[in-house]
Design an enzyme around this catalytic site. Structure first.
Site, PDB file in Angstrom:
ATOM      1  N   LYS A  54      59.568  68.819  12.207  1.00  0.00           N
ATOM      2  CA  LYS A  54      60.028  68.882  13.531  1.00  0.00           C
ATOM      3  C   LYS A  54      60.297  69.458  13.225  1.00  0.00           C
ATOM      4  CE  LYS A  54      62.545  65.119  11.213  1.00  0.00           C
ATOM      5  NZ  LYS A  54      62.776  65.384  10.005  1.00  0.00           N
ATOM      6  N   HIS A 183      71.909  63.426   4.822  1.00  0.00           N
ATOM      7  CA  HIS A 183      71.510  64.668   5.329  1.00  0.00           C
ATOM      8  C   HIS A 183      73.061  64.837   6.225  1.00  0.00           C
ATOM      9  CE1 HIS A 183      70.568  67.394   8.421  1.00  0.00           C
ATOM     10  NE2 HIS A 183      69.562  67.681   8.136  1.00  0.00           N
ATOM     11  N   SER A 186      72.666  68.156  11.440  1.00  0.00           N
ATOM     12  CA  SER A 186      72.227  69.704  11.476  1.00  0.00           C
ATOM     13  C   SER A 186      72.699  70.481  12.368  1.00  0.00           C
ATOM     14  CB  SER A 186      71.264  69.451  12.534  1.00  0.00           C
ATOM     15  OG  SER A 186      70.432  70.336  12.347  1.00  0.00           O
ATOM     16  N   GLY A 223      70.256  70.700   7.552  1.00  0.00           N
ATOM     17  CA  GLY A 223      71.840  71.319   7.928  1.00  0.00           C
ATOM     18  C   GLY A 223      72.480  72.897   7.447  1.00  0.00           C
ATOM     19  N   GLU A 285      65.381  69.217   2.283  1.00  0.00           N
ATOM     20  CA  GLU A 285      64.523  69.271   3.498  1.00  0.00           C
ATOM     21  C   GLU A 285      64.815  70.286   5.067  1.00  0.00           C
ATOM     22  OE1 GLU A 285      65.462  65.127   4.919  1.00  0.00           O
ATOM     23  OE2 GLU A 285      64.799  64.444   2.966  1.00  0.00           O
ATOM     24  N   PRO A 286      65.479  71.983   4.928  1.00  0.00           N
ATOM     25  CA  PRO A 286      65.804  72.517   5.452  1.00  0.00           C
ATOM     26  C   PRO A 286      64.500  73.066   6.703  1.00  0.00           C
ATOM     27  CG  PRO A 286      65.072  73.583   4.018  1.00  0.00           C
ATOM     28  CD  PRO A 286      64.714  71.952   3.139  1.00  0.00           C
ATOM     29  N   GLY A 287      65.481  72.266   8.331  1.00  0.00           N
ATOM     30  CA  GLY A 287      64.548  72.753   8.613  1.00  0.00           C
ATOM     31  C   GLY A 287      64.538  74.181   9.582  1.00  0.00           C
ATOM     32  N   ARG A 288      65.844  74.197  10.653  1.00  0.00           N
ATOM     33  CA  ARG A 288      66.209  75.497  11.065  1.00  0.00           C
ATOM     34  C   ARG A 288      67.014  76.110  10.047  1.00  0.00           C
ATOM     35  NH1 ARG A 288      70.397  74.129  15.077  1.00  0.00           N
ATOM     36  NH2 ARG A 288      70.382  72.147  14.524  1.00  0.00           N
ATOM     37  N   PHE A 336      71.168  68.959  25.211  1.00  0.00           N
ATOM     38  CA  PHE A 336      72.444  68.385  24.183  1.00  0.00           C
ATOM     39  C   PHE A 336      73.823  69.120  23.761  1.00  0.00           C
ATOM     40  CE2 PHE A 336      67.432  66.735  23.466  1.00  0.00           C
ATOM     41  CZ  PHE A 336      67.619  65.483  24.084  1.00  0.00           C
ATOM     42  N   TYR A 392      63.790  73.357  16.839  1.00  0.00           N
ATOM     43  CA  TYR A 392      64.124  72.990  18.082  1.00  0.00           C
ATOM     44  C   TYR A 392      63.984  72.818  19.378  1.00  0.00           C
ATOM     45  CZ  TYR A 392      65.877  70.490  13.918  1.00  0.00           C
ATOM     46  OH  TYR A 392      65.925  70.223  12.395  1.00  0.00           O
TER      47      TYR A 392
HETATM   48  N1  PLP Z   1      65.820  65.841   7.193  1.00  0.00           N
HETATM   49  C1  PLP Z   1      66.046  64.817   8.154  1.00  0.00           C
HETATM   50  C2  PLP Z   1      65.615  63.527   7.979  1.00  0.00           C
HETATM   51  C3  PLP Z   1      65.949  65.319   9.542  1.00  0.00           C
HETATM   52  O1  PLP Z   1      65.764  64.279  10.630  1.00  0.00           O
HETATM   53  C4  PLP Z   1      65.971  66.840  10.122  1.00  0.00           C
HETATM   54  C5  PLP Z   1      66.659  66.871  11.264  1.00  0.00           C
HETATM   55  O2  PLP Z   1      66.150  66.688  12.315  1.00  0.00           O
HETATM   56  C6  PLP Z   1      66.319  67.606   8.613  1.00  0.00           C
HETATM   57  C7  PLP Z   1      65.300  67.482   7.584  1.00  0.00           C
HETATM   58  C8  PLP Z   1      66.383  68.839   9.801  1.00  0.00           C
HETATM   59  O3  PLP Z   1      67.148  69.279   9.344  1.00  0.00           O
HETATM   60  P1  PLP Z   1      68.122  70.984   9.666  1.00  0.00           P
HETATM   61  O4  PLP Z   1      67.188  71.315  11.081  1.00  0.00           O
HETATM   62  O5  PLP Z   1      69.928  70.974   9.928  1.00  0.00           O
HETATM   63  O6  PLP Z   1      68.154  71.703   8.243  1.00  0.00           O
END
Ligand code: PLP
Length: 417
Positions: A54, A183, A186, A223, A285-288, A336, A392
């Site tokens: 995402k 989590h 974020s 996070g 589940e790292p995203g950012r 936001f 994002y």
């Molecule tokens: N996992 C889940 C379920 C999430 O909802 C999110 C972000 O909304 C993430 C992982 C990614 O988070 P981050 O970008 O803080 O690593």
């Protein structure tokens, strides 16, 4: 430096690229994704990263991570199909949305995606009715209230009151819970949130085992901040592959006060202390963390207005600039209150500094990006660059008022290619 690249390393000549063109564009530097993956493997080799799609679903970013062996956190049918379509096997996917549509659960089963999260009795019942062999991960709520985007209000069972009841409920239904997830929020600003969260994981593992569940996975969620690494990084001079990390000036705006290295240190010691025995699989589940630094947005100054402002004293000249992206586009996080953009002229020049306000290009007066920035006077047609625009941003943007999303320019060095 532009997006982590030194000028001479950059395959695009900006003068040529922008000539006669005023569309905003996003530079996607794939080196940063590769470097971040290596950094993750160095700091947290015991935790398998499942990239949260995402955050930025750019195909090249996904392909780089898939090639490096990452797993993927999907939240919808489309994300599952996208990543499977790139050749990633279903075992490398966690369906990490605790509140799923029924049709998406059926679809996940048809694609062989079994690992999925839940945080309520209702979701357990839904999954049990629609999926033949789910591997269930119990999501519980923990929170770093100082995170950019705390999560516990929306998802996660209370780890003390509710989570044990859910484990019992699953056991009574004959469903196997294979692990737990959380989590912290974020853009975490408090590394100790992970320690507290892992203490709950330990406790829930023990309860789950007593109830007969084959608990084997701890998912530490996302996070991990995506921004620059702070001083702690400079003390580790041996890694050459994070060269891109040196791009920031110390006085530039940052949106997080801790970095991934500080969090990794806490997570490592929590795992050592709380899960000393082998046999537990750790995932995240790292995203950012992977995406934030991968993109820099370059937007065009489409209009300028010189205004005389007086707040009681002598009038002063201020500049208002209007650019062709904004809060309905790549800067939606500004709405936001989660991101504070900091743009600078793409090309350095000497010039008198003015108090400047930067507006997005739409006709909405909330479309404001920066106020009180001291900046040299810009001409219409000049460019502003915004770094760290990979997380994002375009994924959540609209084309409101007819403003298109930025064109993408992918770059990768020979070293990473
Ligand atoms: N996992 C889940 C379920 C999430 O909802 C999110 C972000 O909304 C993430 C992982 C990614 O988070 P981050 O970008 O803080 O690593």
């Amino acid at each position: 430096m532009i997006c982590g690249l030194k000028k001479e390393e950059c395959p695009v000549s900006f003068n040529n690229f922008v000539q006669g063109n005023d569309e905003s564009f996003m530079i996607v530097n794939l080196d940063t994704v590769y470097d971040r993956f290596k950094l993750w493997m160095r700091e947290l080799p015991m935790i398998e990263p499942f990239y949260a799609m995402k955050t930025n679903s750019d195909e090249a970013i996904l392909r780089v991570l898939a090639t490096l062996g990452a797993g993927f956190d999907c939240a919808s049918k489309e994300e599952i199909d996208t990543i499977i379509g790139m050749g990633v096997s279903a075992e490398r996917i966690i369906y990490a949305n605790p509140c799923k549509s029924s049709s998406f659960i059926v679809h996940a089963e048809s694609r062989g995606v079994n690992l999925m999260t839940f945080d309520s009795v209702e979701e357990l019942e839904k999954i049990a009715a629609l999926h033949k062999c789910p591997e269930l991960i119990l999501r519980y709520a923990v929170s770093d209230p100082t995170a950019n985007n705390p999560m516990s209000g929306k998802f996660g069972a209370d780890p003390v009151q509710e989570a044990p009841v859910l484990l019992q409920f699953a056991a009574d239904m004959g469903l196997n819970v294979v692990g737990v997830s959380f989590h912290v929020g974020s853009g975490c600003n408090d590394p100790t949130a992970y320690f507290v969260a892992l203490q709950h994981a330990r406790n829930l593992f023990d309860i789950g085992h007593q109830l007969g569940h084959k608990m084997e996975i701890v998912d530490v969620g996302g996070g991990f901040p995506g921004g620059k690494l702070f001083a702690s990084f400079e003390k580790v001079p041996t890694i050459t592959w994070v060269a891109g990390e040196t791009m920031w000036d110390d006085n530039e705006a940052v949106n997080n006060i801790v970095d991934m290295l500080q969090i990794a240190a806490v997570v490592r010691s929590a795992i050592r202390e709380l899960f000393p025995a082998p046999g537990v699989r750790f995932i995240a589940e790292p995203g950012r963390f992977f995406a934030a630094r991968s993109c820099a947005l370059v937007a065009n100054v489409i209009a300028r207005k010189t205004v005389l402002a007086s707040s009681g004293g002598a009038p002063s000249t201020r500049m208002h600039y209007y650019i062709n992206d904004g809060v309905y586009g790549s800067f939606n996080l500004v709405l936001f209150h989660e991101k504070y953009p900091f743009g600078r002229p793409l090309f350095d020049k000497e010039g008198e500094q003015y108090n400047s306000t930067i507006w997005g290009g739409t006709c909405d007066s909330r479309d404001k990006l920066e106020t009180n920035q001291m900046m040299r006077k810009l001409d219409v047609g000049e460019w502003l660059i915004y770094e760290e625009m990979g997380a994002y941003t375009t994924v959540a943007s609209t084309t409101f008022n007819g403003f298109p999303r930025p064109v993408k320019v992918h770059v990768i060095s020979e070293r990473v290619w």
